[in-house]
Structure formats: structure tokens, C-alpha cells
Write a protein that holds these residues in place. Structure first.
Motif, short mmCIF file in Angstrom:
data_model
loop_
_atom_site.label_atom_id
_atom_site.label_comp_id
_atom_site.label_asym_id
_atom_site.label_seq_id
_atom_site.Cartn_x
_atom_site.Cartn_y
_atom_site.Cartn_z
N GLU A 11 18.71 3.01 -2.58
CA GLU A 11 18.71 4.02 -1.51
C GLU A 11 19.07 5.39 -2.05
OE1 GLU A 11 19.97 0.79 1.92
OE2 GLU A 11 21.51 2.10 1.06
N ALA A 12 20.04 5.45 -2.94
CA ALA A 12 20.47 6.72 -3.50
C ALA A 12 19.37 7.35 -4.34
CB ALA A 12 21.74 6.53 -4.32
N LEU A 13 18.72 6.56 -5.18
CA LEU A 13 17.63 7.10 -6.00
C LEU A 13 16.47 7.53 -5.11
CD1 LEU A 13 16.48 7.80 -8.73
CD2 LEU A 13 15.73 5.41 -8.96
N PHE A 14 16.20 6.78 -4.07
CA PHE A 14 15.12 7.11 -3.14
C PHE A 14 15.32 8.50 -2.54
CE2 PHE A 14 13.07 7.29 0.96
CZ PHE A 14 11.86 6.65 0.78
N VAL A 15 16.55 8.83 -2.15
CA VAL A 15 16.79 10.12 -1.49
C VAL A 15 17.02 11.25 -2.48
CG1 VAL A 15 17.68 9.00 0.58
CG2 VAL A 15 19.29 9.78 -1.15
N SER A 16 17.03 10.95 -3.76
CA SER A 16 17.23 12.00 -4.76
C SER A 16 15.96 12.84 -4.93
CB SER A 16 17.59 11.38 -6.12
OG SER A 16 16.44 10.83 -6.75
N GLY A 41 27.10 9.46 0.75
CA GLY A 41 27.80 8.21 1.05
C GLY A 41 26.79 7.10 1.24
N SER A 42 27.26 5.87 1.32
CA SER A 42 26.33 4.74 1.43
C SER A 42 25.57 4.76 2.75
CB SER A 42 27.07 3.42 1.24
OG SER A 42 28.06 3.26 2.23
N ASP A 43 26.26 5.04 3.84
CA ASP A 43 25.58 5.07 5.13
C ASP A 43 24.57 6.22 5.21
OD1 ASP A 43 27.02 2.87 5.95
OD2 ASP A 43 28.46 4.02 7.13
N GLY A 44 24.91 7.34 4.62
CA GLY A 44 24.01 8.49 4.64
C GLY A 44 22.74 8.24 3.86
N VAL A 49 16.86 7.02 4.01
CA VAL A 49 15.75 6.12 3.70
C VAL A 49 15.07 5.69 4.99
CG1 VAL A 49 15.14 3.84 2.79
CG2 VAL A 49 16.71 5.31 1.51
N ALA A 50 15.83 5.30 5.98
CA ALA A 50 15.26 4.87 7.26
C ALA A 50 14.44 5.97 7.90
CB ALA A 50 16.38 4.42 8.20
N THR A 51 14.93 7.18 7.84
CA THR A 51 14.20 8.32 8.41
C THR A 51 12.87 8.50 7.71
OG1 THR A 51 16.24 9.42 9.07
CG2 THR A 51 14.29 10.80 8.82
N GLU A 52 12.88 8.45 6.38
CA GLU A 52 11.64 8.63 5.63
C GLU A 52 10.64 7.52 5.92
OE1 GLU A 52 10.31 11.16 3.74
OE2 GLU A 52 11.99 12.16 4.72
N PHE A 53 11.12 6.27 6.01
CA PHE A 53 10.21 5.18 6.33
C PHE A 53 9.65 5.33 7.74
CE2 PHE A 53 11.45 3.01 2.51
CZ PHE A 53 10.37 2.20 2.23
N GLY A 54 10.44 5.87 8.65
CA GLY A 54 9.96 6.09 10.02
C GLY A 54 8.99 7.25 10.11
N HIS A 56 7.42 8.98 7.37
CA HIS A 56 6.35 9.05 6.36
C HIS A 56 6.20 7.73 5.61
CE1 HIS A 56 6.51 13.38 7.01
NE2 HIS A 56 7.81 13.33 6.80
N PRO A 57 5.85 6.66 6.32
CA PRO A 57 5.77 5.35 5.64
C PRO A 57 4.74 5.32 4.51
CG PRO A 57 4.80 5.24 7.83
CD PRO A 57 5.47 6.58 7.71
N GLU A 58 3.70 6.11 4.62
CA GLU A 58 2.65 6.12 3.59
C GLU A 58 3.17 6.67 2.26
OE1 GLU A 58 2.71 10.14 5.35
OE2 GLU A 58 2.78 8.15 6.24
N VAL A 59 4.20 7.47 2.30
CA VAL A 59 4.82 8.01 1.09
C VAL A 59 6.05 7.19 0.70
CG1 VAL A 59 5.92 10.07 0.10
CG2 VAL A 59 3.99 10.33 1.66
N ALA A 60 6.77 6.72 1.69
CA ALA A 60 8.03 6.01 1.43
C ALA A 60 7.81 4.68 0.71
CB ALA A 60 8.77 5.78 2.75
N VAL A 61 6.76 3.96 1.07
CA VAL A 61 6.53 2.66 0.45
C VAL A 61 6.28 2.79 -1.06
CG1 VAL A 61 5.00 0.64 0.38
CG2 VAL A 61 5.83 1.51 2.58
#
Length: 84
Positions: A11-16, A41-44, A49-54, A56-61
Motif C-alpha cells: 500500500e505504501a509503495l502504491f501511494v508513493s 500511516g497504515s490507515d492512510g 489505495v482504496a480511493t485510487e481503485f475506486g 481509476h481502476p484501469e490504472v490502479a490494477v
């Protein structure tokens, strides 16, 4: 426990800001993971990640696939280094 740590790192690398096109080093990946955990933080990280999947799923996957490939490489290089 290991699974939880891997999930948090993913999750952390994903949001970097790191991008696959940068071909980041193991050290760059580790710095990015640490920086994002300290920043969000872990929750953040999970929420981002959840926001991006919601939104922009075509990019998030594909990004999450890249994240898991990068983290697998980091973990493998650590295992090899531990045996030398």
C-alpha cells in the motif's frame, strides 16, 4: 504477521511517487515505503489505495501488479544477502 507487513509495504509503495519507468533501486523502493508510512500511516495508505481503485481502476490494477513485482524483488534480494 509477515503478510500484514507485506500488505502495508504494498500500500505504501502504491501511494508513493515512484513509477515503473524509473526502474527504482531496492534502496529507492525501501525509502519510498518508509516515507509513505511515516507520511500517511497504515490507515492512510490503505485509504489512498482504496480511493485510487475506486476512482481509476484501469490504472490502479496494473500499478498494484508492478508494486507486488517490485516488493518480491526487494524481498528476494534481502534473502540472498542474508545467506552471504
Amino acid at each position: 504477521m509477515i503478510s500484514i507487513v507485506k500488505d502495508l509495504a504494498a500500500e505504501a509503495l502504491f501511494v508513493s511517487d515512484l513509477q515503473p519507468s524509473q526502474c527504482p533501486s531496492r534502496e529507492a523502493v525501501e525509502r519510498a515505503v518508509t516515507a509513505m508510512i511515516l507520511l500517511h500511516g497504515s490507515d492512510g495508505c490503505a485509504a489512498e489505495v482504496a480511493t485510487e481503485f475506486g476512482d481509476h481502476p484501469e490504472v490502479a490494477v496494473p500499478r498494484m501488479h508492478w508494486v507486488h513485482e517490485e516488493l518480491t524483488g526487494v524481498l528476494e534480494s534481502r534473502r540472498v544477502a542474508a545467506f552471504h
